[in-house]
Design a protein around this motif. Structure first.
Motif, short mmCIF file in Angstrom:
data_model
loop_
_atom_site.label_atom_id
_atom_site.label_comp_id
_atom_site.label_asym_id
_atom_site.label_seq_id
_atom_site.Cartn_x
_atom_site.Cartn_y
_atom_site.Cartn_z
N UNK A 100 0.94 -1.29 0.10
CA UNK A 100 -0.15 0.09 0.13
C UNK A 100 0.96 1.20 0.05
N UNK A 101 2.08 1.13 0.76
CA UNK A 101 2.86 2.36 0.74
C UNK A 101 3.47 2.78 -0.66
N UNK A 102 3.98 1.62 -1.41
CA UNK A 102 4.52 1.94 -2.57
C UNK A 102 3.45 2.32 -3.67
N UNK A 103 2.45 1.73 -3.53
CA UNK A 103 1.18 2.14 -4.39
C UNK A 103 0.60 3.48 -4.25
N UNK A 104 0.53 3.99 -2.84
CA UNK A 104 0.09 5.32 -2.72
C UNK A 104 1.02 6.47 -3.03
N UNK A 105 2.33 6.15 -2.83
CA UNK A 105 3.49 7.06 -3.16
C UNK A 105 3.49 7.04 -4.78
N UNK A 106 3.18 5.97 -5.45
CA UNK A 106 3.25 6.01 -7.02
C UNK A 106 2.22 7.04 -7.39
N UNK A 107 0.72 6.55 -6.78
CA UNK A 107 -0.29 7.51 -7.18
C UNK A 107 -0.18 8.96 -6.99
N UNK A 108 0.77 9.37 -5.95
CA UNK A 108 0.94 10.91 -5.81
C UNK A 108 2.03 11.23 -6.48
N UNK A 109 2.98 10.46 -7.25
CA UNK A 109 3.99 10.96 -8.22
C UNK A 109 5.34 11.01 -7.37
N UNK A 110 5.51 10.22 -6.26
CA UNK A 110 7.03 10.56 -5.59
C UNK A 110 7.76 9.49 -6.16
N UNK A 111 7.14 8.63 -6.67
CA UNK A 111 8.18 7.69 -7.57
C UNK A 111 7.46 7.30 -8.87
N UNK A 112 8.16 6.59 -9.93
CA UNK A 112 7.70 6.14 -11.07
C UNK A 112 8.12 4.58 -11.40
N UNK A 113 8.50 3.99 -10.20
CA UNK A 113 8.95 2.68 -10.50
C UNK A 113 8.07 1.76 -10.82
N UNK A 114 7.90 0.93 -11.40
CA UNK A 114 6.90 -0.30 -11.93
C UNK A 114 6.78 -1.01 -10.75
N UNK A 115 5.41 -1.72 -10.72
CA UNK A 115 5.09 -2.47 -9.48
C UNK A 115 4.35 -3.59 -10.18
N UNK A 116 4.60 -4.75 -9.98
CA UNK A 116 4.04 -5.90 -10.31
C UNK A 116 3.45 -6.78 -9.01
N UNK A 117 2.30 -7.00 -9.38
CA UNK A 117 1.55 -8.06 -8.29
C UNK A 117 1.26 -9.17 -8.79
N UNK A 118 1.70 -10.40 -8.16
CA UNK A 118 1.73 -11.76 -8.88
C UNK A 118 0.24 -12.44 -8.05
N UNK A 119 -0.59 -12.25 -8.89
CA UNK A 119 -2.09 -12.88 -8.12
C UNK A 119 -2.08 -14.13 -8.38
N UNK A 120 -1.23 -14.98 -7.65
CA UNK A 120 -1.23 -16.36 -7.49
C UNK A 120 -2.68 -16.89 -7.39
N UNK A 121 -3.29 -17.79 -8.19
CA UNK A 121 -4.36 -18.37 -8.06
C UNK A 121 -5.49 -17.54 -7.39
N UNK A 122 -5.46 -16.26 -7.95
CA UNK A 122 -6.69 -15.18 -7.41
C UNK A 122 -6.32 -14.68 -6.14
N UNK A 123 -5.15 -14.97 -5.67
CA UNK A 123 -5.10 -14.50 -4.02
C UNK A 123 -5.37 -13.23 -3.89
N UNK A 124 -5.32 -12.19 -4.73
CA UNK A 124 -5.46 -10.60 -4.68
C UNK A 124 -7.05 -10.37 -4.98
N UNK A 125 -7.73 -11.28 -5.44
CA UNK A 125 -9.00 -10.80 -6.16
C UNK A 125 -9.94 -10.10 -5.13
N UNK A 126 -9.93 -10.31 -3.75
CA UNK A 126 -10.91 -9.52 -2.91
C UNK A 126 -10.29 -8.19 -2.88
N UNK A 127 -9.11 -7.85 -2.75
CA UNK A 127 -8.45 -6.78 -2.65
C UNK A 127 -8.65 -5.80 -3.96
N UNK A 128 -8.44 -6.69 -4.92
CA UNK A 128 -8.51 -6.01 -6.32
C UNK A 128 -10.11 -5.64 -6.43
#
Ligand code: AMP
Length: 187
Positions: free
Chosen positions: A115-143
């Motif tokens: 969440x920290x690197x996500x929010x910092x990216x949204x606010x333009x503090x960094x522009x590094x790529x972020x990958x989420x590995x959604x193994x077997x739909x693990x992150x579906x609820x969050x998504x």
């Protein structure tokens, strides 16, 4: 070679589905010549991933707060182990040294770090790529919660504008490498 920071579970009690993904990510990082930057623990997916990267000849840097050394162990697979006084310092070093981020399945700690690197990216503090590995739909609820945030205008951008959501470790690295290569091109 890029420094790729990975956030993932410190639990050894999770289902058998997950360790192979952490192992594949560690091995693949090493094979592609990237540095693995991670939380420095020897437990859970962290330990599996670091060992795989180390065994495949990769460069592994662990960053761990002194207080957590007894709980998360010390990664003997790390070429460099940075011991910090606080959790904040750990997160700061990992964030500052990273050129890209990967999130694997994990618990509160992983979610918080993501969440920290996500929010910092949204606010333009960094522009590094972020990958989420959604193994077997693990992150579906969050998504789906993120989709609701977007729908209600609580979030400025859809999550897919900020994060590469992918099914496997190899795909995550393909996407990050492509994004890093584009970043180096003149605009
Ligand atoms: P977990 O996903 O809870 O298994 O934790 C994964 C990693 O996140 C572990 O290395 C934890 O030490 C770390 N962690 C736990 N809580 C926090 C926090 N509040 N901020 C940053 N990292 C944390």
């Amino acid at each position: 070679m890029s420094s790729i920071c990975v956030y993932c579970s410190s639990s050894d009690a999770i289902a058998d589905t997950y360790p192979p993904v952490a192992e594949a990510l560690g091995r693949e990082l090493a094979r592609r010549g990237h540095e693995l930057l991670y939380g420095g623990g020897a437990v859970g997916l962290m330990g599996v991933m670091a060992e795989a990267a180390h065994d495949a000849g990769g460069t592994v840097t662990g960053v761990i707060p002194a207080k957590l050394q007894s709980r998360e162990g010390i990664a003997y697979d790390a070429d460099e182990l940075i011991v910090t006084d606080t959790m904040r310092e750990r997160k700061r070093i990992m964030y500052q040294q990273a050129e890209a981020f990967v999130v694997l399945p994990g618990g509160y700690g992983t979610v918080e770090e993501f969440m920290e690197v996500l929010t910092l990216k949204q606010l333009g503090y960094h522009d590094h790529p972020i990958a989420m590995v959604n193994v077997d739909g693990f992150f579906e609820t969050l998504l789906s919660f993120f989709a609701e945030l977007r729908e209600g205008q609580f979030a400025r951008a859809p999550i897919t504008d900020l994060v590469h959501v992918v099914p496997a470790a190899e795909t995550a690295l393909d996407r990050l490498e492509r994004a890093l290569a584009q970043d180096g091109l003149p605009s």
